[in-house]
Design an enzyme around this catalytic site. Structure first.
Site, PDB file in Angstrom:
ATOM      1  N   LYS A 275       0.847  -1.164  -0.044  1.00 51.33           N
ATOM      2  CA  LYS A 275       0.019  -0.017  -0.049  1.00 51.33           C
ATOM      3  C   LYS A 275       0.844   1.330   0.065  1.00 51.33           C
ATOM      4  O   LYS A 275       0.755   2.210  -0.820  1.00 51.33           O
ATOM      5  CB  LYS A 275      -0.969  -0.060   1.269  1.00 51.33           C
ATOM      6  CG  LYS A 275      -2.148  -1.131   1.012  1.00 51.33           C
ATOM      7  CD  LYS A 275      -2.814  -1.396   2.295  1.00 51.33           C
ATOM      8  CE  LYS A 275      -3.712  -2.498   2.199  1.00 51.33           C
ATOM      9  NZ  LYS A 275      -4.413  -2.921   3.331  1.00 51.33           N
TER      10      LYS A 275
ATOM     11  N   GLN B  96      -4.131  -1.929   9.472  1.00 50.80           N
ATOM     12  CA  GLN B  96      -4.145  -3.232   8.852  1.00 50.80           C
ATOM     13  C   GLN B  96      -4.801  -4.278   9.793  1.00 50.80           C
ATOM     14  O   GLN B  96      -4.383  -4.475  10.961  1.00 50.80           O
ATOM     15  CB  GLN B  96      -2.830  -3.565   8.492  1.00 50.80           C
ATOM     16  CG  GLN B  96      -2.337  -4.762   7.569  1.00 50.80           C
ATOM     17  CD  GLN B  96      -3.308  -4.761   6.180  1.00 50.80           C
ATOM     18  OE1 GLN B  96      -3.279  -3.680   5.664  1.00 50.80           O
ATOM     19  NE2 GLN B  96      -3.827  -5.825   5.963  1.00 50.80           N
TER      20      GLN B  96
ATOM     21  N   ASP C  18     -10.964   2.657   4.114  1.00 50.31           N
ATOM     22  CA  ASP C  18     -11.081   1.287   3.995  1.00 50.31           C
ATOM     23  C   ASP C  18     -12.633   1.114   3.906  1.00 50.31           C
ATOM     24  O   ASP C  18     -13.130   0.046   3.515  1.00 50.31           O
ATOM     25  CB  ASP C  18     -10.585   0.394   5.335  1.00 50.31           C
ATOM     26  CG  ASP C  18      -9.330  -0.322   5.106  1.00 50.31           C
ATOM     27  OD1 ASP C  18      -8.922  -0.429   3.659  1.00 50.31           O
ATOM     28  OD2 ASP C  18      -8.571  -0.473   5.758  1.00 50.31           O
TER      29      ASP C  18
END
Ligand code: NAP
Length: 309
Positions: free
Chosen positions: A56, A100, A123
């Site tokens: 990412k 994460q 997200d």
């Protein structure tokens, strides 16, 4: 006669999405003096999480997004992580925050997800964003299902009126995937571990999307001939016999990967079996995973535009 499914590769589309984001960021910098910033938070030493966050960060560099990598020790407490999220929420120069997953079991994952400012929730996991999606008024959509919709559209696969089946009902893939397909007028069935006679249900689908987390579980018996099959799974397989079973005549290349790295990545769909029945199939790796990262870039640009544009 044996049908060989054509592969729906994610790479070319992911590259185009990132190129488009890059151009828009250059414009944003030139006209408004704003460079979007993504803060990635990782806790503990899980090697897979380190690789995902690394990918990412690398994508951010490619498209011109500034990134921060907050790597915290395994011993981090929920309250320490909440403090970090709070400070990232406060900072005007941070547009997107991602933590994460999975977090270490001692941390209350739900509390962390709910602490992220919904305007920075790139997200799309915060209940506000999940709720907006469920109501058909999405703002930030989880990156994996959003990338799958882009892939279907880009490949000219009709969603409207199609019989779609999603196997898996997780918050991050299965549920939002089903919502997006419904919004696009598919007739959607959601399957899970309690579904009776799974193969009978999945065989009805023109569009089969699989997010289970079990290597090669969906075989030819689950697939309607000619169906489009999207394989979200990412599983490490180390056993040579399992690799031979999964890849049949194409196993040699994968066995070479196993001897070099110790494992090969396999989806939830049995690649050799599915290739004989499906019309189109996403490869693993090289399919959905690449689009997930590209969509994160798109969401971060969107967050910067909405907050500071
Ligand atoms: P998850 O949270 O573990 O959810 C798995 C789902 O599969 C659950 O809903 C579970 O049902 C269902 N399931 C488990 N066993 C089943 C069975 N035998 N038959 C039918 N359904 C079954 O997983 P996830 O986070 O959605 O991830 C799924 C996979 O996608 C994993 O391999 C993950 O690594 C991968 N992934 C890839 C990407 C990418 O970018 N490519 C992104 C995210 C995830 P219940 O709800 O009944 O337990």
């Amino acid at each position: 006669m044996e049908i060989r499914a054509s592969l729906l590769e994610g790479g070319p589309l992911a590259a185009r999405i990132k190129q488009d984001v890059k151009i828009q960021i250059e414009q944003m910098v030139a006209t408004q003096g704003i460079r979007p910033c993504l803060a990635a938070v990782r806790v503990g030493d899980d090697p897979a999480s380190a690789v995902y966050v690394g990918n990412k960060i690398k994508a951010c560099e490619e498209v011109g997004i500034r990134s921060e990598h907050h790597a915290l020790p395994e011993s981090t407490t929920t309250s320490e992580l909440l403090d970090l999220i709070g400070s990232l929420n406060e900072r005007d120069d941070v547009d997107g925050i991602l933590t994460q997953l999975p977090l270490p079991s001692a941390i209350e994952e739900r509390a962390i997800i709910e602490a992220i400012d919904p305007a920075k929730d790139v997200d799309g996991f915060h209940p506000v964003n999940a709720g907006r999606l469920a109501l058909g008024r999405p703002v930030f959509v989880p990156c994996t299902p959003a990338g799958i919709i882009e892939l279907l559209d880009d490949s000219g696969i009709e969603i409207r009126g199609a019989r779609a089946c999603v196997v898996g009902r997780s918050q991050i893939v299965g549920r939002p995937m089903a919502q997006l397909l419904l919004q696009r007028d598919a007739t959607v069935t959601i399957c899970h571990s309690r579904t009776r006679d799974l193969a009978a249900v999945t065989r009805e689908a023109d569009l089969l999307i699989v997010a289970i987390g079990r290597a090669g579980m969906i075989g030819r018996e689950h697939i309607k001939p000619g169906a489009t099959v999207i394989d979200v799974g990412m599983n490490k397989v180390t056993d040579a016999d399992q690799v031979r079973d999964l890849f049949g005549p194409d196993a040699e290349k994968r066995l070479a990967v196993v001897s070099k790295r110790g494992y090969t990545l396999v989806g939830d769909v049995h690649p050799a079996g599915a290739a004989e029945v499906a019309g189109k199939l996403t490869p693993v790796p090289g399919g959905v995973g690449l689009l997930t990262v590209a969509m994160l870039m798109k969401n971060t640009l969107k967050a910067a535009g909405r907050r500071r544009g």
